[in-house]
Design a protein around this motif. Sequence first.
Motif, mmCIF file in Angstrom:
data_model
loop_
_atom_site.group_PDB
_atom_site.id
_atom_site.type_symbol
_atom_site.label_atom_id
_atom_site.label_comp_id
_atom_site.label_asym_id
_atom_site.label_seq_id
_atom_site.Cartn_x
_atom_site.Cartn_y
_atom_site.Cartn_z
ATOM 1 N N LYS A 1 45.747 15.654 -61.710
ATOM 2 C CA LYS A 1 46.567 14.792 -60.846
ATOM 3 C C LYS A 1 46.972 13.475 -61.478
ATOM 4 O O LYS A 1 47.535 12.623 -60.796
ATOM 5 C CB LYS A 1 45.854 14.509 -59.499
ATOM 6 N N ASN A 2 46.658 13.259 -62.753
ATOM 7 C CA ASN A 2 47.112 12.035 -63.403
ATOM 8 C C ASN A 2 48.196 12.321 -64.435
ATOM 9 O O ASN A 2 48.526 11.473 -65.256
ATOM 10 C CB ASN A 2 45.937 11.324 -64.073
ATOM 11 N N THR A 3 48.725 13.537 -64.385
ATOM 12 C CA THR A 3 49.776 13.931 -65.305
ATOM 13 C C THR A 3 50.938 14.520 -64.512
ATOM 14 O O THR A 3 50.716 15.273 -63.561
ATOM 15 C CB THR A 3 49.262 14.972 -66.315
ATOM 16 N N VAL A 4 52.139 14.165 -64.922
ATOM 17 C CA VAL A 4 53.322 14.704 -64.266
ATOM 18 C C VAL A 4 54.276 15.221 -65.331
ATOM 19 O O VAL A 4 54.368 14.662 -66.423
ATOM 20 C CB VAL A 4 54.002 13.641 -63.375
ATOM 21 N N SER B 1 56.749 14.767 -70.250
ATOM 22 C CA SER B 1 55.362 14.669 -69.799
ATOM 23 C C SER B 1 54.985 13.214 -69.656
ATOM 24 O O SER B 1 55.498 12.354 -70.380
ATOM 25 C CB SER B 1 54.420 15.333 -70.808
ATOM 26 N N SER C 1 56.301 18.801 -61.642
ATOM 27 C CA SER C 1 54.984 19.364 -61.335
ATOM 28 C C SER C 1 53.911 18.390 -61.793
ATOM 29 O O SER C 1 54.184 17.483 -62.583
ATOM 30 C CB SER C 1 54.800 20.730 -62.017
ATOM 31 N N ARG C 2 52.709 18.580 -61.281
ATOM 32 C CA ARG C 2 51.586 17.742 -61.676
ATOM 33 C C ARG C 2 50.497 18.600 -62.312
ATOM 34 O O ARG C 2 50.334 19.776 -61.983
ATOM 35 C CB ARG C 2 51.020 16.988 -60.476
ATOM 36 N N MET D 1 53.531 10.473 -58.261
ATOM 37 C CA MET D 1 54.069 10.248 -59.601
ATOM 38 C C MET D 1 55.468 10.827 -59.668
ATOM 39 O O MET D 1 55.858 11.660 -58.831
ATOM 40 C CB MET D 1 53.186 10.894 -60.674
ATOM 41 N N THR E 1 50.545 13.359 -53.931
ATOM 42 C CA THR E 1 49.252 13.996 -54.141
ATOM 43 C C THR E 1 49.116 15.281 -53.333
ATOM 44 O O THR E 1 48.488 16.244 -53.788
ATOM 45 C CB THR E 1 48.123 13.030 -53.765
ATOM 46 N N CYS F 1 58.736 7.202 -66.377
ATOM 47 C CA CYS F 1 57.680 7.755 -65.541
ATOM 48 C C CYS F 1 57.115 6.652 -64.648
ATOM 49 O O CYS F 1 57.070 5.484 -65.051
ATOM 50 C CB CYS F 1 56.593 8.304 -66.457
ATOM 51 N N GLU G 1 51.282 10.941 -68.777
ATOM 52 C CA GLU G 1 49.871 10.890 -68.415
ATOM 53 C C GLU G 1 49.492 9.466 -68.063
ATOM 54 O O GLU G 1 49.760 8.542 -68.831
ATOM 55 C CB GLU G 1 49.000 11.390 -69.548
ATOM 56 N N ALA H 1 53.918 5.795 -61.500
ATOM 57 C CA ALA H 1 52.759 6.221 -60.723
ATOM 58 C C ALA H 1 52.578 5.221 -59.590
ATOM 59 O O ALA H 1 52.531 4.012 -59.831
ATOM 60 C CB ALA H 1 51.506 6.285 -61.586
#
Length: 113
Positions: free
Chosen positions: A73-76, A20, A68-69, A32, A51, A93, A22, A95
């Motif tokens: 939309k600020n977590t992948v 994860s 997946s997000r 991301m 996005t 990770c 964030e 972004a």
Amino acid sequence: VQLQASGGGLVQPGGSLRLSCEASGIFTIAAMGWYRQAPGKERNLVAGISTDGAIDYVDSVKGRFTISRGNAKNTVYLQMNSLKPEDTAVYYCYAQGMVRLYWGQGTQVTVSS
């Protein structure tokens, strides 16, 4: 700006892990995803999601990993199944903002019996 990654660890071949990440402090995120870097090797893209939902995987993880997000939309997330020893690496990770790429701290994934 901060990208907080979690979920790495030690797993046996054939096992699963879920990473994860964030992001905070980034006004607009275009995409991301995750890169990985094994000892002595370059950092390479594992999977990315934009996005609008476009997804890209490196060939070696297709059919085994799922990116997946989150709704915000600020977590992948990266669901990793059927892990192999060659998946062992530090996973980073990222972004993609409007003008630059941001990196999170790495999380170690070790696949070993």
